[in-house]
Write a protein that holds these residues in place. Sequence first.
Motif, mmCIF file in Angstrom:
data_model
loop_
_atom_site.group_PDB
_atom_site.id
_atom_site.type_symbol
_atom_site.label_atom_id
_atom_site.label_comp_id
_atom_site.label_asym_id
_atom_site.label_seq_id
_atom_site.Cartn_x
_atom_site.Cartn_y
_atom_site.Cartn_z
ATOM 1 N N VAL A 33 0.606 -1.175 0.083
ATOM 2 C CA VAL A 33 0.010 0.058 -0.075
ATOM 3 C C VAL A 33 0.993 1.183 0.003
ATOM 4 C CG1 VAL A 33 -1.833 1.420 1.178
ATOM 5 C CG2 VAL A 33 -1.850 -1.226 1.136
ATOM 6 N N GLY A 34 0.569 2.186 -0.930
ATOM 7 C CA GLY A 34 1.152 3.437 -0.820
ATOM 8 C C GLY A 34 0.377 4.731 -0.811
ATOM 9 N N TRP A 35 1.172 5.922 -0.399
ATOM 10 C CA TRP A 35 0.525 7.176 -0.412
ATOM 11 C C TRP A 35 1.148 8.134 -1.521
ATOM 12 C CZ3 TRP A 35 -3.719 8.488 1.789
ATOM 13 C CH2 TRP A 35 -4.291 7.966 3.083
ATOM 14 N N TYR A 36 0.219 8.634 -2.318
ATOM 15 C CA TYR A 36 0.651 9.307 -3.408
ATOM 16 C C TYR A 36 0.073 10.812 -3.006
ATOM 17 C CZ TYR A 36 2.360 5.155 -5.753
ATOM 18 O OH TYR A 36 3.024 4.233 -6.145
ATOM 19 N N ARG A 37 0.744 11.731 -3.814
ATOM 20 C CA ARG A 37 -0.010 12.936 -3.691
ATOM 21 C C ARG A 37 -0.094 13.914 -4.818
ATOM 22 N NH1 ARG A 37 3.801 16.598 0.256
ATOM 23 N NH2 ARG A 37 5.322 16.837 -1.423
ATOM 24 N N THR A 89 0.681 20.711 0.382
ATOM 25 C CA THR A 89 -0.915 20.968 0.130
ATOM 26 C C THR A 89 -1.135 20.104 -1.336
ATOM 27 O OG1 THR A 89 -1.256 23.157 0.863
ATOM 28 C CG2 THR A 89 -2.818 22.548 -0.817
ATOM 29 N N ALA A 90 -1.993 19.248 -1.129
ATOM 30 C CA ALA A 90 -2.148 18.277 -2.198
ATOM 31 C C ALA A 90 -3.328 17.360 -1.949
ATOM 32 C CB ALA A 90 -1.021 17.625 -2.616
ATOM 33 N N VAL A 91 -3.753 16.784 -3.013
ATOM 34 C CA VAL A 91 -4.771 15.589 -2.744
ATOM 35 C C VAL A 91 -3.901 14.333 -2.490
ATOM 36 C CG1 VAL A 91 -6.706 14.199 -3.839
ATOM 37 C CG2 VAL A 91 -6.658 16.757 -4.200
ATOM 38 N N TYR A 92 -4.184 13.747 -1.451
ATOM 39 C CA TYR A 92 -3.501 12.492 -0.880
ATOM 40 C C TYR A 92 -4.198 11.268 -1.422
ATOM 41 C CZ TYR A 92 0.139 15.319 1.208
ATOM 42 O OH TYR A 92 1.344 16.175 1.207
ATOM 43 N N TYR A 93 -3.811 10.336 -2.118
ATOM 44 C CA TYR A 93 -4.417 9.107 -2.503
ATOM 45 C C TYR A 93 -3.423 8.291 -1.973
ATOM 46 C CZ TYR A 93 -6.199 11.909 -6.204
ATOM 47 O OH TYR A 93 -7.120 13.299 -6.901
ATOM 48 N N GLU A 103 -3.472 -2.719 -9.503
ATOM 49 C CA GLU A 103 -3.539 -1.651 -8.790
ATOM 50 C C GLU A 103 -4.916 -1.068 -8.422
ATOM 51 O OE1 GLU A 103 1.169 -0.051 -9.731
ATOM 52 O OE2 GLU A 103 -0.506 0.839 -10.563
ATOM 53 N N TYR A 104 -5.076 -0.754 -7.304
ATOM 54 C CA TYR A 104 -6.331 0.003 -6.839
ATOM 55 C C TYR A 104 -6.177 1.147 -6.302
ATOM 56 C CZ TYR A 104 -7.405 -5.002 -7.481
ATOM 57 O OH TYR A 104 -7.293 -6.437 -7.889
ATOM 58 N N TRP A 105 -6.849 2.294 -6.741
ATOM 59 C CA TRP A 105 -6.729 3.795 -6.047
ATOM 60 C C TRP A 105 -7.902 4.211 -5.168
ATOM 61 C CZ3 TRP A 105 -2.247 6.654 -6.444
ATOM 62 C CH2 TRP A 105 -1.245 6.510 -7.406
ATOM 63 N N GLY A 106 -7.816 4.731 -4.281
ATOM 64 C CA GLY A 106 -8.616 5.377 -3.571
ATOM 65 C C GLY A 106 -9.169 6.785 -3.996
ATOM 66 N N GLN A 107 -10.136 7.448 -3.411
ATOM 67 C CA GLN A 107 -10.716 8.631 -3.757
ATOM 68 C C GLN A 107 -9.862 9.604 -3.646
ATOM 69 O OE1 GLN A 107 -11.409 7.351 -1.052
ATOM 70 N NE2 GLN A 107 -12.199 9.029 0.187
ATOM 71 N N GLY A 108 -8.918 9.690 -2.824
ATOM 72 C CA GLY A 108 -8.362 11.088 -2.508
ATOM 73 C C GLY A 108 -8.923 11.639 -1.435
ATOM 74 N N THR A 109 -7.965 12.398 -0.630
ATOM 75 C CA THR A 109 -8.339 13.214 0.545
ATOM 76 C C THR A 109 -7.560 14.430 0.386
ATOM 77 O OG1 THR A 109 -8.608 13.214 2.995
ATOM 78 C CG2 THR A 109 -6.716 12.248 2.180
ATOM 79 N N GLN A 110 -8.200 15.554 0.634
ATOM 80 C CA GLN A 110 -7.523 17.010 0.335
ATOM 81 C C GLN A 110 -6.680 17.401 1.647
ATOM 82 O OE1 GLN A 110 -7.315 19.168 -2.549
ATOM 83 N NE2 GLN A 110 -5.736 20.183 -0.986
ATOM 84 N N VAL A 111 -5.529 17.717 1.385
ATOM 85 C CA VAL A 111 -4.632 18.232 2.554
ATOM 86 C C VAL A 111 -4.439 19.745 2.329
ATOM 87 C CG1 VAL A 111 -2.493 18.023 3.861
ATOM 88 C CG2 VAL A 111 -3.958 16.128 3.338
ATOM 89 N N THR A 112 -4.624 20.684 3.019
ATOM 90 C CA THR A 112 -4.512 21.952 2.843
ATOM 91 C C THR A 112 -3.692 22.524 3.821
ATOM 92 O OG1 THR A 112 -6.519 22.454 1.515
ATOM 93 C CG2 THR A 112 -5.249 24.287 2.296
ATOM 94 N N VAL A 113 -2.406 23.264 3.713
ATOM 95 C CA VAL A 113 -1.683 23.916 4.638
ATOM 96 C C VAL A 113 -1.394 25.019 4.455
ATOM 97 C CG1 VAL A 113 0.676 23.515 6.006
ATOM 98 C CG2 VAL A 113 -0.337 21.561 4.578
#
Length: 115
Positions: A33-37, A89-93, A103-113
Amino acid sequence: VQLQASGGGLVQAGGSLRLSCVPSGSIFSIRTVGWYRQAPGKQRELVATITRGGITNYVDSMKGRFTISRDNAKNAVYLQMNSLKPEDTAVYYCKAGDYRGFEYWGQGTQVTVSS
């Protein structure tokens, strides 16, 4: 496999957030499992990965501030983000890879700094 990512939000520079990625479905087949942005106007980039056995890998620029971990009992993968900067700041997936190479992707979650 379906992935549910959560935990994003608005935080001031220097703050922390913890993202969660919870897979469902054929979770037994998941290897990594990985995190991308993806920041506005930029390509999606890798942040960190963790294998089923707990081996982690980070992009150099994230080392020391971000920590990826997993809770096998909850079938969850987390991304702890500390000392956040406006450039984070990015959408993190989250993405899962299975033993067949799918490979399977999640819907993303917004991070704003904010600065």
